[in-house]
Enzyme design. Structure first.
Site, PDB file in Angstrom:
ATOM      1  N   SER A  32       0.819  -1.197   0.000  1.00  0.00           N
ATOM      2  CA  SER A  32       0.000   0.000   0.000  1.00  0.00           C
ATOM      3  C   SER A  32       0.863   1.260   0.000  1.00  0.00           C
ATOM      4  O   SER A  32       1.697   1.448  -0.855  1.00  0.00           O
ATOM      5  CB  SER A  32      -0.956  -0.046   1.191  1.00  0.00           C
ATOM      6  OG  SER A  32      -1.993   0.881   1.033  1.00  0.00           O
ATOM      7  N   ASP A  70      -9.893  -3.360  -6.972  1.00  0.00           N
ATOM      8  CA  ASP A  70      -9.473  -2.593  -5.794  1.00  0.00           C
ATOM      9  C   ASP A  70      -9.866  -1.128  -5.979  1.00  0.00           C
ATOM     10  O   ASP A  70      -9.402  -0.456  -6.901  1.00  0.00           O
ATOM     11  CB  ASP A  70      -7.960  -2.734  -5.627  1.00  0.00           C
ATOM     12  CG  ASP A  70      -7.435  -2.147  -4.331  1.00  0.00           C
ATOM     13  OD1 ASP A  70      -8.163  -1.368  -3.685  1.00  0.00           O
ATOM     14  OD2 ASP A  70      -6.296  -2.475  -3.961  1.00  0.00           O
ATOM     15  N   HIS A 107      -8.873  -4.150  -0.549  1.00  0.00           N
ATOM     16  CA  HIS A 107      -7.501  -3.655  -0.604  1.00  0.00           C
ATOM     17  C   HIS A 107      -6.612  -4.535   0.257  1.00  0.00           C
ATOM     18  O   HIS A 107      -6.735  -4.544   1.471  1.00  0.00           O
ATOM     19  CB  HIS A 107      -7.464  -2.219  -0.103  1.00  0.00           C
ATOM     20  CG  HIS A 107      -6.111  -1.587  -0.195  1.00  0.00           C
ATOM     21  ND1 HIS A 107      -5.469  -1.353  -1.383  1.00  0.00           N
ATOM     22  CD2 HIS A 107      -5.268  -1.131   0.762  1.00  0.00           C
ATOM     23  CE1 HIS A 107      -4.301  -0.774  -1.162  1.00  0.00           C
ATOM     24  NE2 HIS A 107      -4.165  -0.635   0.134  1.00  0.00           N
TER      25      HIS A 107
END
Length: 707
Positions: A538, A624, A670
């Site tokens: 991320s 996502d 995610h």
């Protein structure tokens, strides 16, 4: 109580979330909405068909490439599965003690029983498969005050939003309502449920549903109009109030709903003041505020009567400089604070309402992560928690308020605590700042310089690196790997100021810190670039991707999960639902040319240039919402072209072009869009990639199955 936050890369284990503190409830919401929330937008503008063709091409490329890993992946997958079973901690962490019942989750079922009567009292309350919702995981469970109802939030692998299922418990369990798009929920009374509405990964509204009404219609309670703010709910530990928490990255505002009169309008505790973040608890007729004000300030605990303005709040306790408040448990007459100073965990017990420090206890030096037990009784005399590290399975501890003593649960395994070394180091960054890093390893006959090194980084939103136990980390260290965790600026390991030193126009500090940590390790003789790899997920992808551009010779391979790689285009696109909210972390390049230039100077996508890059493997999720696949397709395309161009310009053999792969999975969440089995294979594939690209010997326990 607070919950530690990160499941960014390791194996996914579903657990019930049974209750959190105001502190963690709001921090979790912020982290959910932004801390691991990253949007990316490709500058390669294409029509739908064009990028779909590119996506299909990348899938085919990966399918061809992964054939060479297949034997090793299969053997690693089997070993990981065996290790996971041997280190399973059971279901006790998912248990909720509520008066005379214990609630627990088992394989998608929620059950309860009375411990005094044993199995005869066992009731199956909910079977998630019977709901017809597909593959869902149980997120949270909330039981109404008199146990008339139970609310359960379930989240599917294909979407961000959760579904709240309400079960009537008396006279046999019965599902009565399903509420879509719920992020958090709390019971105000035995029949009134408050819940937030999540739309486009944003929470801005709070509703109340009264189940004494046959229709069960939802009534709007609160709306947040500022797009920078995320709304979450929390029930105080004494069950007196529900707090409506509105938070941006730097500012908070809390409203109270009195559970004794829940139909009254919410009462504002303190109007939002720019730069003031606060959370609320309640005990013995006093409100307790956990507050920080200003970039360099650490958290303080203050107290006041209900509905007092900021000027009436009295100080109770202050967290020391460069100290991280990891977790907090509010009890009737005490508050337990779990702190981290110089990367060492400790426990402080303070008395209420005086705030006097009654006891300070250093926790074991090997401990890197802490998780409080689920919802200890408010008036309980003991508090339980588990300590772990990436290579140490959780060990359970209990602190007795009466005995003022910390004890370890002998029923929990302490296997491996003395097998592995936990070394706390410091590296000097470019500006002279000392940056902490943690090195984990096991004794081996092999020289340190010849051993593979896996480097971990995050460095954003004031969040710590996830250092909880993961079987794949244990396996690597058993095979002789070194694991390094770089606690760079922008993270939270040294308190709030550590985040402030790596945010906005100080983001480059985190990049310099990461490079310095890796160079320091190599300089001390721990591995070398040829055997080094970086892992990030991320927002951690910003620093990892930036280092690929600025110092690609420091490591040979990088594995990224749903990485944020195009900061500039993301922050210039206000049509994305979280861009405005993110401006407090990254800056606003649309209105401020200074931030435009600064972001462009480190943005991974913007700084790709022909050079000898490390090998790259990116895991992505097709739907996502936080890192759209189009942006990653653009990044991969540009990176691969730069690597080829360098090869041709330098006259290097094409066999030396680094392998650059994008592994795309279906799903819309995610970093956690996969089932347990799929997650197992994903991790095994990542490890196989690292072994192949670092040109390591096949792990000794895997040799037989790969021949």
């Amino acid at each position: 109580m607070m919950r530690n936050l990160a499941q960014q890369v390791g194996l996914f284990v579903c657990r019930i979330s049974s209750g959190t503190s105001a502190w963690n409830s709001v921090i979790s919401a912020s982290y959910f909405s932004a801390g691991i929330t990253r949007y990316s937008r490709s500058t390669v503008y294409r029509g739908y068909k064009a990028w779909q063709n590119l996506l299909d091409s990348e899938k085919r490329r990966w399918q061809r490439a992964c054939a060479k890993y297949q034997g090793l992946v299969t053997s690693l997958e089997k070993r990981l599965c065996d290790m996971h079973q041997s280190y399973s901690t059971g279901d006790e962490k998912g248990m909720i003690i509520y008066e005379d019942y214990i609630y627990f989750q088992d394989n998608g079922c929620i059950c309860r029983y009375k411990p005094n009567t044993g199995e005869d009292s066992l009731e199956v309350l909910l079977i998630s498969e019977d709901l017809g919702l597909g593959d869902y995981e149980i997120q949270k469970i909330r039981v109404s005050p008199k146990q008339k109802f139970m609310a359960v939030t379930l989240k599917g692998y294909e979407r961000e939003e959760s579904t709240c299922v309400v079960v009537k418990l008396d006279n046999g369990p019965q599902v009565t309502h399903c509420i879509e798009n719920v992020f958090s929920c709390e019971w105000a009374t035995d029949r009134m449920l408050l819940h937030t509405s999540q739309v486009n990964v944003q929470c801005r509204q709070v509703f109340a549903t009264d189940f004494s009404d046959a229709n069960g219609a939802a009534q709007l309670v609160y709306t947040e109009n500022d797009p920078r703010f995320f709304v979450d709910l929390y029930c105080t530990r004494d069950k007196r109030f529900i707090t409506i928490n509105s938070n941006s990255k730097s500012t908070s505002e809390v409203r109270l709903i009195d559970n004794r009169c829940p139909f009254e309008p919410p009462v504002l505790v303190q109007k939002r003041i720019a730069g003031v973040i606060y959370y609320i608890e309640h005990s013995n007729g006093c409100l307790y505020m956990l507050r920080r004000h200003g970039e360099a300030a650490e958290y303080k605990i203050l107290k006041a009567a209900v509905s007092s303005g900021m000027k009436h709040w009295e100080p109770v306790y202050e967290v020391q400089e460069r100290t991280k408040l990891v977790d907090m448990e509010m009890l009737k007459d005490h508050c337990l604070l779990f702190l981290k100073n110089h990367n060492q965990l400790s426990l402080e017990v303070i008395g209420l309402p005086s705030g006097a420090v009654l006891q300070s206890i250093k926790l074991p030096a090997w401990a890197c992560a802490l998780e409080l037990d689920h919802q200890a009784e408010y008036g309980a005399g003991t508090v339980g928690f588990s300590l772990s590290s990436p290579v140490h399975p959780p060990v359970h501890f209990e602190y007795s308020l009466r005995k003022k003593q910390l004890s370890v649960d002998t029923n929990h395994s302490s296997d491996g605590i003395h097998q592995f070394h936990t070394l706390r180091l410091e590296a000097k960054s470019k500006d002279g700042t000392s940056v902490p890093l943690t090195l984990l390893y096991k004794d081996s006959e092999k020289q340190m310089r010849q051993r593979p090194l896996l480097i971990h980084v995050y460095g954003a939103y004031g969040m710590d690196l996830n250092m909880s136990f993961k079987v794949e980390k244990r396996m690597l260290v058993e095979e002789g790997w070194l694991l390094a965790y770089c606690h760079v600026r922008g993270g939270g390991e040294l308190g709030c100021n550590w985040h402030s030193e790596g945010v906005l126009d100080k983001k480059l500090n985190g990049l310099e810190d990461l490079g310095s940590c890796i160079s320091h390790l190599h300089g001390l003789g721990y591995s070398q670039p040829h055997y080094s790899a970086v892992e990030a997920a991320s927002a951690g992808g910003v620093l990892a991707g930036a280092l690929c551009n600025s110092a690609p010779r420091l490591f040979r391979a990088v594995v990224l999960e749903a990485p944020f790689l195009d900061v500039l285009n993301t922050m210039m696109n206000v049509s994305l639902p979280l861009t405005i909210e993110e401006q407090e972390e990254w800056g606003n390049p649309l209105s401020d040319e200074k931030y435009h230039r600064y972001i462009k100077s480190y943005c991974p996508y913007q700084n790709i240039t022909p050079q000898n890059y490390p090998c790259v493997r990116i895991t992505a999720y097709e739907n996502d919402q936080r890192v759209p696949i189009q942006g990653l397709l653009g990044y991969i395309t540009r990176l691969r072209k730069a690597a080829r161009d360098y090869c041709h310009e330098s006259g290097t053999s094409e066999s030396r072009i680094p392998h650059i792969y994008l592994d795309v999975h279906p799903g819309g969440s995610h970093c956690d869009s996969l089932s347990w089995e799929e997650s197992l294979r994903k991790v095994a594939t990542q490890l196989a990639f690292l072994h192949m690209e670092l040109k390591l010997d096949i792990p000794r326990r895997c040799k037989g199955s790969t021949q």
